[in-house]
Design a protein around this motif. Structure first.
Motif, mmCIF file in Angstrom:
data_model
loop_
_atom_site.group_PDB
_atom_site.id
_atom_site.type_symbol
_atom_site.label_atom_id
_atom_site.label_comp_id
_atom_site.label_asym_id
_atom_site.label_seq_id
_atom_site.Cartn_x
_atom_site.Cartn_y
_atom_site.Cartn_z
ATOM 1 N N MET A 160 0.806 -1.208 -0.125
ATOM 2 C CA MET A 160 -0.189 0.070 0.002
ATOM 3 C C MET A 160 0.788 1.231 -0.048
ATOM 4 S SD MET A 160 -2.821 1.245 2.740
ATOM 5 C CE MET A 160 -1.870 1.175 4.259
ATOM 6 N N TRP A 161 1.925 1.100 0.547
ATOM 7 C CA TRP A 161 2.772 2.352 0.662
ATOM 8 C C TRP A 161 3.565 2.878 -0.456
ATOM 9 C CZ3 TRP A 161 0.614 4.308 4.539
ATOM 10 C CH2 TRP A 161 0.304 3.589 5.830
ATOM 11 N N ASN A 162 3.431 4.257 -0.723
ATOM 12 C CA ASN A 162 4.129 4.807 -2.123
ATOM 13 C C ASN A 162 5.542 5.019 -1.669
ATOM 14 O OD1 ASN A 162 5.400 6.421 -3.712
ATOM 15 N ND2 ASN A 162 3.287 7.742 -4.110
ATOM 16 N N LYS A 163 6.535 4.256 -2.212
ATOM 17 C CA LYS A 163 8.048 4.351 -1.790
ATOM 18 C C LYS A 163 8.572 5.632 -2.216
ATOM 19 C CE LYS A 163 8.764 -0.494 -2.709
ATOM 20 N NZ LYS A 163 7.346 -0.969 -2.892
ATOM 21 N N ALA A 164 7.638 6.599 -3.170
ATOM 22 C CA ALA A 164 8.289 7.676 -3.417
ATOM 23 C C ALA A 164 8.191 8.544 -2.242
ATOM 24 C CB ALA A 164 7.533 8.747 -4.697
ATOM 25 N N VAL A 165 6.953 8.498 -1.564
ATOM 26 C CA VAL A 165 6.654 9.218 -0.462
ATOM 27 C C VAL A 165 7.869 8.872 0.963
ATOM 28 C CG1 VAL A 165 5.196 9.553 1.546
ATOM 29 C CG2 VAL A 165 4.240 9.431 -0.848
ATOM 30 N N THR A 166 8.030 7.556 1.100
ATOM 31 C CA THR A 166 8.872 7.385 2.097
ATOM 32 C C THR A 166 10.395 7.742 1.897
ATOM 33 O OG1 THR A 166 7.743 5.160 2.296
ATOM 34 C CG2 THR A 166 9.718 5.190 3.360
ATOM 35 N N ASN A 167 10.946 7.810 0.470
ATOM 36 C CA ASN A 167 11.946 8.242 0.126
ATOM 37 C C ASN A 167 12.228 9.678 0.455
ATOM 38 O OD1 ASN A 167 12.893 5.574 -0.471
ATOM 39 N ND2 ASN A 167 12.355 5.897 -2.687
ATOM 40 N N ALA A 168 11.052 10.526 0.060
ATOM 41 C CA ALA A 168 11.232 11.932 0.098
ATOM 42 C C ALA A 168 11.209 12.347 1.394
ATOM 43 C CB ALA A 168 9.982 12.586 -0.402
ATOM 44 N N PHE A 169 10.472 11.677 2.417
ATOM 45 C CA PHE A 169 10.541 12.082 3.744
ATOM 46 C C PHE A 169 11.572 11.278 4.530
ATOM 47 C CE2 PHE A 169 6.601 13.444 2.006
ATOM 48 C CZ PHE A 169 6.731 15.002 2.277
ATOM 49 N N SER A 170 12.526 10.855 3.922
ATOM 50 C CA SER A 170 13.759 10.126 4.743
ATOM 51 C C SER A 170 14.773 11.108 4.971
ATOM 52 C CB SER A 170 14.185 8.742 4.091
ATOM 53 O OG SER A 170 13.284 7.825 3.956
ATOM 54 N N PHE A 171 15.568 11.134 6.214
ATOM 55 C CA PHE A 171 16.550 11.970 6.420
ATOM 56 C C PHE A 171 17.612 11.360 7.432
ATOM 57 C CE2 PHE A 171 18.701 15.486 8.673
ATOM 58 C CZ PHE A 171 18.979 16.401 7.778
ATOM 59 N N GLY A 172 18.680 11.514 7.089
ATOM 60 C CA GLY A 172 19.747 10.851 7.552
ATOM 61 C C GLY A 172 19.801 9.132 7.466
ATOM 62 N N GLY A 173 19.066 8.795 6.271
ATOM 63 C CA GLY A 173 18.876 7.345 6.216
ATOM 64 C C GLY A 173 17.664 6.528 6.821
ATOM 65 N N LYS A 174 16.848 7.614 7.715
ATOM 66 C CA LYS A 174 15.751 7.057 8.531
ATOM 67 C C LYS A 174 14.548 7.488 7.791
ATOM 68 C CE LYS A 174 18.517 6.588 12.698
ATOM 69 N NZ LYS A 174 18.436 6.967 14.005
ATOM 70 N N PRO A 175 13.441 6.808 7.657
ATOM 71 C CA PRO A 175 11.972 7.337 7.414
ATOM 72 C C PRO A 175 11.144 7.858 8.326
ATOM 73 C CG PRO A 175 11.942 4.837 7.428
ATOM 74 C CD PRO A 175 13.342 5.332 7.774
ATOM 75 N N TYR A 176 10.593 8.966 8.237
ATOM 76 C CA TYR A 176 9.902 9.917 8.865
ATOM 77 C C TYR A 176 8.364 9.842 8.641
ATOM 78 C CZ TYR A 176 14.287 10.925 11.425
ATOM 79 O OH TYR A 176 15.580 10.734 12.131
ATOM 80 N N ALA A 177 8.090 9.394 7.392
ATOM 81 C CA ALA A 177 6.529 9.431 7.011
ATOM 82 C C ALA A 177 6.203 8.621 6.274
ATOM 83 C CB ALA A 177 6.281 11.047 6.494
ATOM 84 N N VAL A 178 4.883 8.244 5.828
ATOM 85 C CA VAL A 178 4.410 7.318 4.899
ATOM 86 C C VAL A 178 3.202 7.959 4.210
ATOM 87 C CG1 VAL A 178 5.031 5.327 5.996
ATOM 88 C CG2 VAL A 178 3.099 6.114 6.746
ATOM 89 N N GLY A 179 2.933 7.168 3.024
ATOM 90 C CA GLY A 179 1.720 7.782 2.348
ATOM 91 C C GLY A 179 1.429 6.869 1.376
ATOM 92 N N SER A 180 0.091 6.881 0.938
ATOM 93 C CA SER A 180 -0.083 5.892 -0.259
ATOM 94 C C SER A 180 -0.418 6.384 -1.581
ATOM 95 C CB SER A 180 -1.510 5.240 0.213
ATOM 96 O OG SER A 180 -2.677 6.019 0.412
ATOM 97 N N THR A 181 -0.497 7.691 -1.709
ATOM 98 C CA THR A 181 -0.853 8.521 -2.671
ATOM 99 C C THR A 181 0.279 9.415 -3.082
ATOM 100 O OG1 THR A 181 -2.271 9.981 -1.867
ATOM 101 C CG2 THR A 181 -3.376 7.990 -2.528
ATOM 102 N N SER A 182 0.203 10.064 -4.286
ATOM 103 C CA SER A 182 1.097 11.073 -4.716
ATOM 104 C C SER A 182 0.434 11.637 -6.119
ATOM 105 C CB SER A 182 2.353 10.671 -5.013
ATOM 106 O OG SER A 182 2.579 9.685 -6.215
#
Length: 450
Positions: A160-182
């Motif tokens: 379900m998770w959009n990998k583009a969202v996870t990648n965009a809101f990662s910082f210092g190699g750690k993911p800080y947000a999830v989302g299903s759409t873009s």
């Protein structure tokens, strides 16, 4: 360049994805908000959230608090004027409360006040279990330890998770947000105008694998005309916010900022990718003149609807509203730049985070999953009904290739203003690129140390 064939398939399209037929939003380098009204699924696998295996979950504490941009009263007012309106949080709250037996406390704060409000609440130790992640509150949230890595509460391998969202809101190699759409930004064009002028359409070029900056420029120049023979150009080939500069940056394989695995931030204003985008935009305004350099912003929406603009841009399916007119309208991806990857380009991403002051992160995670599943299902259902499976598949595919970097860095807008001023005034690209780089590097230092 004249048409070799005439295709007669049509569609309508524009700015954000409007599931519920809410107006799309345009604007500079801004991104679409995180509601189902503006989004399509972009996980890249075309999986419906219904296909995910649902495990029965029970919460020891079913009460949670969320910081959100729309109050219940605001949504009810919107709904009264538009029965098709859909807000993912307010439609999900009753479902969540019925399932878990708790209470969802919504703290409604205007979009522009989200960042300062959450920071203040975290500093005061006030409970917030879910907060919105967007382009302007990152990377500040992870830098200031406002939100926590989300992978300790949510399984990021879920389709379900959009990998583009996870990648965009990662910082210092750690993911800080999830989302299903873009929401990808796409080019909309007046098909009627192309047909009436015997000009080969962007869709035909795209089908040939030849939708590039060069062919975009050629058709834009061909459709820039003095239609009433009074000596003044009154029809232009293209127009959008900031002369489409952000579109060209994204379609040439770069973002303006890079967030590195070691936690550093770098600017790309001096990269050849970005400088080529600057030069192309400047030429479009001052040399090729297929953009009306005296106009900006929403003016182009009106000109498109009035049949005086061949091409513009918008977020996702929102163009079906923004450019709705008597003309046939169709869409294609942003044209590929010389250093870009086919179909990759700019777009809007948003997600959900769990703040460090959460007293119920498990409950927050369950609300995030429920909202994301509902948003995905609603967007897919409505978009297929409104635009057809083929168009939805295309938009999903483009969304999986979005190039996106948060812009919540000090002095970003100052650096961007230096670029846009240089583009419009005809300043050599190397000069204003260096100026913008200096401004942005100073802003990065401030952001990392404040």
């Amino acid at each position: 360049m004249k048409k070799r064939t005439k295709s007669f398939w049509t569609t309508l399209l524009t700015a954000m994805t409007t599931i519920a037929l809410i107006s799309g939003c345009s604007g500079g380098n801004g991104n679409a908000g995180n509601t189902a009204n503006q989004a399509v699924n972009e996980s890249g696998n075309n999986a419906s959230a219904n296909e995910a295996v649902q495990e029965e979950t029970k919460l020891d504490n079913p009460n949670i608090t969320i910081l959100y941009h729309t109050s219940k009263e605001q949504y009810e007012e919107t709904k009264a004027g538009n029965p098709d309106a859909y807000d993912v949080l307010w439609e999900t709250v009753p479902e969540f409360e019925a399932k878990f037996g708790g209470k969802v406390n919504v703290i409604a704060v205007p979009w522009g006040d989200q960042k300062s409000t959450l920071i203040s609440m975290v500093n005061a130790g006030d409970q917030v279990d879910v907060a919105q992640a967007n382009d302007q509150n990152f990377p500040v949230y992870p830098l200031k330890n406002i939100v926590q890595p989300i992978d300790q509460y949510i399984d990021l391998s879920d389709e379900m998770w959009n990998k583009a969202v996870t990648n965009a809101f990662s910082f210092g190699g750690k993911p800080y947000a999830v989302g299903s759409t873009s929401t990808p930004i796409v080019i909309f064009y007046n098909k009627t105008m192309f047909d009436d002028n015997g000009v080969k359409t962007p869709s035909e070029y795209y089908a040939e694998g030849n939708w590039t900056w060069d062919t975009f420029r050629e058709v834009a120049m061909e459709l820039t005309q003095d239609t009433d023979s009074d000596g003044q150009v009154d029809q232009y080939g293209f127009g959008w916010w900031d002369a489409g500069y952000a579109l060209m940056v994204g379609s040439n394989g770069r973002t303006l900022l890079s967030y590195n695995p070691d936690g550093t931030i770098t600017t790309n204003y001096d990269s050849e990718n970005v400088k080529e985008a600057m030069q192309f935009t400047q030429d479009a305004l001052l040399k090729d003149k297929f953009i009306d350099s005296s106009k900006e912003g929403d003016y182009f929406n009106a000109e498109f609807k009035n049949g005086k603009l061949a091409m513009s841009a918008e977020y996702g399916f929102g163009g079906y509203n923004v450019f709705k007119s008597d003309y046939e309208i169709d869409f294609v991806p942003v044209p590929t730049g010389p250093k870009g990857e086919k179909d990759a380009g700019p777009g809007g991403l948003g997600g959900w985070s769990i703040p460090v002051v959460s007293k119920n992160p498990q409950g927050g995670a369950e609300l995030i999953k429920m909202m994301s599943r509902n948003e995905l299902n609603k967007s897919m259902e409505n978009n297929v009904k409104l635009y057809g499976q083929e168009k939805v598949d295309m938009m999903n595919y483009l969304g999986s290739k979005i190039l996106f970097a948060p812009i919540g860095v000090e002095q970003y807008w100052d650096a961007n203003a230096a670029v846009l001023t240089g583009i419009k005034e005809g300043t050599p690209v190397g000069t204003f690129a260096a100026t913008a780089k200096g401004i942005m590097e100073e802003g990065i230092k401030i952001t990392l140390t404040q």
